[in-house]
Motif scaffolding. Structure first.
Motif, PDB file in Angstrom:
ATOM      1  N   ASP A   1      92.819  98.523  70.700  1.00 16.08           N
ATOM      2  CA  ASP A   1      91.415  98.666  70.336  1.00 16.08           C
ATOM      3  C   ASP A   1      91.232  98.620  68.819  1.00 16.08           C
ATOM      4  OD1 ASP A   1      88.567  99.538  71.158  1.00 16.08           O
ATOM      5  OD2 ASP A   1      89.154 101.012  69.633  1.00 16.08           O
ATOM      6  N   GLU A   2      90.322  97.773  68.363  1.00 15.39           N
ATOM      7  CA  GLU A   2      90.188  97.560  66.921  1.00 15.39           C
ATOM      8  C   GLU A   2      89.531  98.741  66.215  1.00 15.39           C
ATOM      9  OE1 GLU A   2      89.201  93.467  65.697  1.00 15.39           O
ATOM     10  OE2 GLU A   2      89.507  92.892  67.792  1.00 15.39           O
ATOM     11  N   ALA A   3      88.643  99.430  66.879  1.00 14.64           N
ATOM     12  CA  ALA A   3      88.069 100.643  66.273  1.00 14.64           C
ATOM     13  C   ALA A   3      89.145 101.712  66.115  1.00 14.64           C
ATOM     14  CB  ALA A   3      86.918 101.163  67.129  1.00 14.64           C
ATOM     15  N   ALA A   4      90.024 101.818  67.098  1.00 19.41           N
ATOM     16  CA  ALA A   4      91.126 102.777  67.006  1.00 19.41           C
ATOM     17  C   ALA A   4      92.096 102.382  65.899  1.00 19.41           C
ATOM     18  CB  ALA A   4      91.849 102.874  68.342  1.00 19.41           C
ATOM     19  N   GLN A   5      92.305 101.081  65.717  1.00 17.71           N
ATOM     20  CA  GLN A   5      93.142 100.619  64.601  1.00 17.71           C
ATOM     21  C   GLN A   5      92.570 101.096  63.266  1.00 17.71           C
ATOM     22  OE1 GLN A   5      94.371  96.466  64.417  1.00 17.71           O
ATOM     23  NE2 GLN A   5      94.076  96.244  66.637  1.00 17.71           N
ATOM     24  N   MET A   6      91.256 100.946  63.092  1.00 20.80           N
ATOM     25  CA  MET A   6      90.629 101.361  61.836  1.00 20.80           C
ATOM     26  C   MET A   6      90.731 102.865  61.634  1.00 20.80           C
ATOM     27  SD  MET A   6      89.669  98.741  60.094  1.00 20.80           S
ATOM     28  CE  MET A   6      88.616  99.545  58.875  1.00 20.80           C
ATOM     29  N   LYS A   7      90.588 103.629  62.696  1.00 21.28           N
ATOM     30  CA  LYS A   7      90.719 105.087  62.586  1.00 21.28           C
ATOM     31  C   LYS A   7      92.128 105.471  62.152  1.00 21.28           C
ATOM     32  CE  LYS A   7      90.056 109.416  65.151  1.00 21.28           C
ATOM     33  NZ  LYS A   7      89.665 110.009  66.456  1.00 21.28           N
ATOM     34  N   LEU A   8      93.142 104.852  62.778  1.00 22.13           N
ATOM     35  CA  LEU A   8      94.519 105.136  62.393  1.00 22.13           C
ATOM     36  C   LEU A   8      94.801 104.634  60.980  1.00 22.13           C
ATOM     37  CD1 LEU A   8      97.344 106.147  63.027  1.00 22.13           C
ATOM     38  CD2 LEU A   8      97.807 103.975  64.212  1.00 22.13           C
ATOM     39  N   ALA A   9      94.240 103.485  60.612  1.00 25.30           N
ATOM     40  CA  ALA A   9      94.448 102.953  59.259  1.00 25.30           C
ATOM     41  C   ALA A   9      93.927 103.927  58.201  1.00 25.30           C
ATOM     42  CB  ALA A   9      93.762 101.595  59.117  1.00 25.30           C
ATOM     43  N   ARG A  10      92.777 104.530  58.453  1.00 25.80           N
ATOM     44  CA  ARG A  10      92.234 105.494  57.488  1.00 25.80           C
ATOM     45  C   ARG A  10      93.112 106.740  57.406  1.00 25.80           C
ATOM     46  NH1 ARG A  10      87.280 103.177  59.600  1.00 25.80           N
ATOM     47  NH2 ARG A  10      86.171 102.158  57.872  1.00 25.80           N
ATOM     48  N   HIS A  11      93.662 107.160  58.551  1.00 23.82           N
ATOM     49  CA  HIS A  11      94.584 108.297  58.538  1.00 23.82           C
ATOM     50  C   HIS A  11      95.835 107.970  57.721  1.00 23.82           C
ATOM     51  CE1 HIS A  11      97.220 111.536  59.826  1.00 23.82           C
ATOM     52  NE2 HIS A  11      98.081 110.632  60.250  1.00 23.82           N
ATOM     53  N   ILE A  12      96.393 106.778  57.933  1.00 22.83           N
ATOM     54  CA  ILE A  12      97.597 106.380  57.203  1.00 22.83           C
ATOM     55  C   ILE A  12      97.285 106.242  55.706  1.00 22.83           C
ATOM     56  CG2 ILE A  12      99.308 104.543  56.919  1.00 22.83           C
ATOM     57  CD1 ILE A  12      99.749 106.296  59.374  1.00 22.83           C
ATOM     58  N   ALA A  13      96.100 105.744  55.377  1.00 22.10           N
ATOM     59  CA  ALA A  13      95.712 105.638  53.969  1.00 22.10           C
ATOM     60  C   ALA A  13      95.738 107.005  53.302  1.00 22.10           C
ATOM     61  CB  ALA A  13      94.319 105.011  53.854  1.00 22.10           C
ATOM     62  N   ARG A  14      95.192 108.001  53.977  1.00 19.78           N
ATOM     63  CA  ARG A  14      95.213 109.357  53.420  1.00 19.78           C
ATOM     64  C   ARG A  14      96.644 109.902  53.338  1.00 19.78           C
ATOM     65  NH1 ARG A  14      90.228 109.633  56.431  1.00 19.78           N
ATOM     66  NH2 ARG A  14      91.377 110.270  58.293  1.00 19.78           N
ATOM     67  N   THR A  15      97.465 109.558  54.337  1.00 17.95           N
ATOM     68  CA  THR A  15      98.860 110.004  54.332  1.00 17.95           C
ATOM     69  C   THR A  15      99.587 109.494  53.103  1.00 17.95           C
ATOM     70  OG1 THR A  15      98.916 110.050  56.752  1.00 17.95           O
ATOM     71  CG2 THR A  15     101.037 109.896  55.630  1.00 17.95           C
ATOM     72  N   PHE A  16      99.258 108.284  52.669  1.00 18.54           N
ATOM     73  CA  PHE A  16      99.884 107.709  51.479  1.00 18.54           C
ATOM     74  C   PHE A  16      99.183 108.139  50.185  1.00 18.54           C
ATOM     75  CE2 PHE A  16     102.237 105.141  54.385  1.00 18.54           C
ATOM     76  CZ  PHE A  16     103.337 104.681  53.681  1.00 18.54           C
ATOM     77  N   GLY A  17      98.257 109.079  50.272  1.00 18.68           N
ATOM     78  CA  GLY A  17      97.670 109.658  49.069  1.00 18.68           C
ATOM     79  C   GLY A  17      96.380 109.033  48.602  1.00 18.68           C
ATOM     80  N   TYR A  18      95.785 108.127  49.384  1.00 16.60           N
ATOM     81  CA  TYR A  18      94.527 107.503  48.978  1.00 16.60           C
ATOM     82  C   TYR A  18      93.407 108.539  49.044  1.00 16.60           C
ATOM     83  CZ  TYR A  18      90.727 104.005  49.011  1.00 16.60           C
ATOM     84  OH  TYR A  18      89.603 103.253  48.740  1.00 16.60           O
ATOM     85  N   ASP A  19      92.690 108.706  47.943  1.00 19.94           N
ATOM     86  CA  ASP A  19      91.619 109.694  47.822  1.00 19.94           C
ATOM     87  C   ASP A  19      90.321 109.070  48.344  1.00 19.94           C
ATOM     88  OD1 ASP A  19      89.700 111.528  47.127  1.00 19.94           O
ATOM     89  OD2 ASP A  19      90.298 111.691  45.023  1.00 19.94           O
TER      90      ASP A  19
END
Length: 491
Positions: free
Chosen positions: A198-216
């Motif tokens: 699911d592409e919406a779920a991909q975007m949700k996980l992508a935002r989580h991973i972005a924060r995990t890597f320190g993106y503010d």
């Protein structure tokens, strides 16, 4: 009595602010701008480029530069002076009419390229590309002032680099990359990820991973675009990614890649905001951050164990039995046409193709009418199979449509820098794998922040990497890393 350095910096901060506004217009054009606004946007971009060009060539800048005693400044002041003088000298060589024409044309050309790419029709884009190339040749000749035209364009993205020095480095890379690729091709490949995600779920996980890597996220945002990119600096740094239902790795690793770029900009010392030092020093160094985030950290065995758990939480059964099989799927060496989707072993071969072709275009050894055939012939020679359509070949990248000649080699240079930084990071943090396996990126990203990102443009590119790693940058650590990693995966 006024102080010329203070006056220059006050003027420069306004110029930097206007440049950020221009960047925001470009971000808007790539993400949410209505399609029908393209012609008006080209006029807007040309207008703001005219204002910026006028400021960058303002006679007062030359007067301030002549009046300032650089030896009396602190290191940040000296670095700002160096960047301003370099920019002023380069900008003074380019006529305002040419700068505005380039801004107007490349804004329109981007839309022409996108439509031609969607229709797999290089012939529809070729006339526009001819115009862009003619203007870039003219700009390069003005900047070179009798010297090497391609080097003059390259200097915009990697100050101090030359085609000759890069050709020597890339020539050392190619034989070992090809040998590794050929060995890997002779071995059974790990199973690939398959299914629909699911592409919406991909975007949700992508935002989580972005924060995990320190993106503010309080100073940034994640949107979708045809071609992922990062835009802005300081307190407004935005990234884009893309989704495909059958390929969540494209979304996740594009996001991690752009977070590397964005974190560099977000982590520069706030004291340098809206000054030349307050931005990444070069595209090669910028790419070193995106590539080490994406590959040496994001595709490591340790982090893949963490990501495997996140994928199962998000999508349920993903058809892969365990973390080790998932690690193999993430790092699978595979055939394909698209540079941004290439595995680590073959990625740089895609870049070297572009480096050679664009040098030939600028040198007039290759013309636009022959470009598609030249691309297809070179691709088949390098990869062993034919390009099936233009969007998988000469039309896949946005760069030439927006005039970024000299940009492509910085991708491989960034990989070389990342190899050096990764070796130094591992030596400094023996606990790195334990941290990555739990999704803890703080140690790695803090080391990169302290050794690279916080400095912004304070040091020249090669000097910055040498300070961070204790050695002059070379291709050895990258090749050693690739050979060790993929020999283990492929046995």
């Amino acid at each position: 009595m006024s102080d010329p350095f203070s006056d220059l910096m006050a003027f420069q901060r306004e110029t930097e602010a206007l440049s950020q506004v221009a960047g925001r217009l470009s971000w808007d054009q790539e993400t949410v701008m209505p399609r029908g606004a393209a012609a008006q946007r080209s006029d807007e971009m040309a207008a703001i480029e005219g204002v910026l060009h006028a400021r960058r060539t303002d006679p007062r800048v030359g007067e301030w530069l002549a009046a300032i005693d650089g030896a009396a400044l602190d290191p940040a002041g000296q670095a700002n002076l160096r960047h301003i003088r370099r920019s002023y000298d380069r900008t003074m060589k380019v006529p305002a009419k040419l700068a505005a024409a380039l801004a107007r044309l490349t804004s329109v050309a981007q839309g022409v390229w996108a439509e031609a790419r969607a229709n797999d029709d290089f012939a529809a884009f070729a006339p526009t590309l001819r115009e862009v190339l003619a203007l870039k040749r003219e700009e390069g000749a003005a900047l070179a002032d009798g010297g090497n035209v391609y080097d003059a364009l390259l200097d915009d993205y990697e100050p101090g680099a030359t085609a000759e020095s890069l050709e020597a480095m890339f020539g050392a890379l190619r034989p070992r990359l090809v040998a590794l690729r050929d060995k890997v091709r002779g071995r059974p490949a790990p199973a690939a990820l398959s299914g629909q995600f699911d592409e919406a779920a991909q975007m949700k996980l992508a935002r989580h991973i972005a924060r995990t890597f320190g993106y503010d996220m309080s100073r940034g945002r994640v949107d979708k675009a045809v071609h992922p990119f990062s835009s802005g600096s300081g307190n407004d740094v935005r990234i884009t990614t893309r989704t495909a239902a059958e390929d969540p790795f494209n979304c996740l690793y594009s996001t991690i890649h752009e977070v590397g770029h964005a974190s560099y900009e977000q982590n520069i010392d706030a004291a340098h905001l809206l000054t030349p030092v307050g931005a990444g020093v070069s595209m090669g160094v910028h790419e070193s951050q995106s590539r080490i985030y994406e590959n040496q950290l994001g595709r490591s065995r340790a982090f893949c164990g963490y990501l495997f758990g996140q994928m199962r939480e998000t999508f349920g059964d993903i058809g892969i039995a365990d973390a080790e099989a998932f690690y193999g799927a993430v790092n699978r060496v595979h055939g394909g046409f698209i540079r941004t989707e290439a595995d680590e072993v073959q990625y740089n071969l895609h870049v070297l193709l572009r480096f050679d072709l664009e040098r030939a275009l600028i040198a007039r050894d290759l013309e636009v009418d022959d470009l598609e055939a030249a691309w297809n012939d070179r691709f088949e020679a390098d990869f062993g199979y034919k390009v099936d359509r233009a969007s998988n070949g000469v039309l896949q990248d946005v760069h030439w449509s927006v005039g970024l000649f000299g940009y492509f080699p910085t991708y491989t240079l960034g990989n070389v820098y990342a190899g050096c930084l990764h070796a130094a990071l591992r030596a400094a943090r023996p606990e790195l794998d334990a941290e990555l396996s739990s999704g803890d990126l703080a140690g790695a990203t803090e080391w990169l922040r302290a050794h690279v990102q916080v400095h912004g443009g304070l040091y020249e590119p090669r000097a910055l990497i040498e300070r961070a790693t204790g050695r002059a940058p070379d291709e050895g650590p990258l090749l050693d890393y690739l050979e060790e990693k993929f020999t283990a995966i492929y046995g």
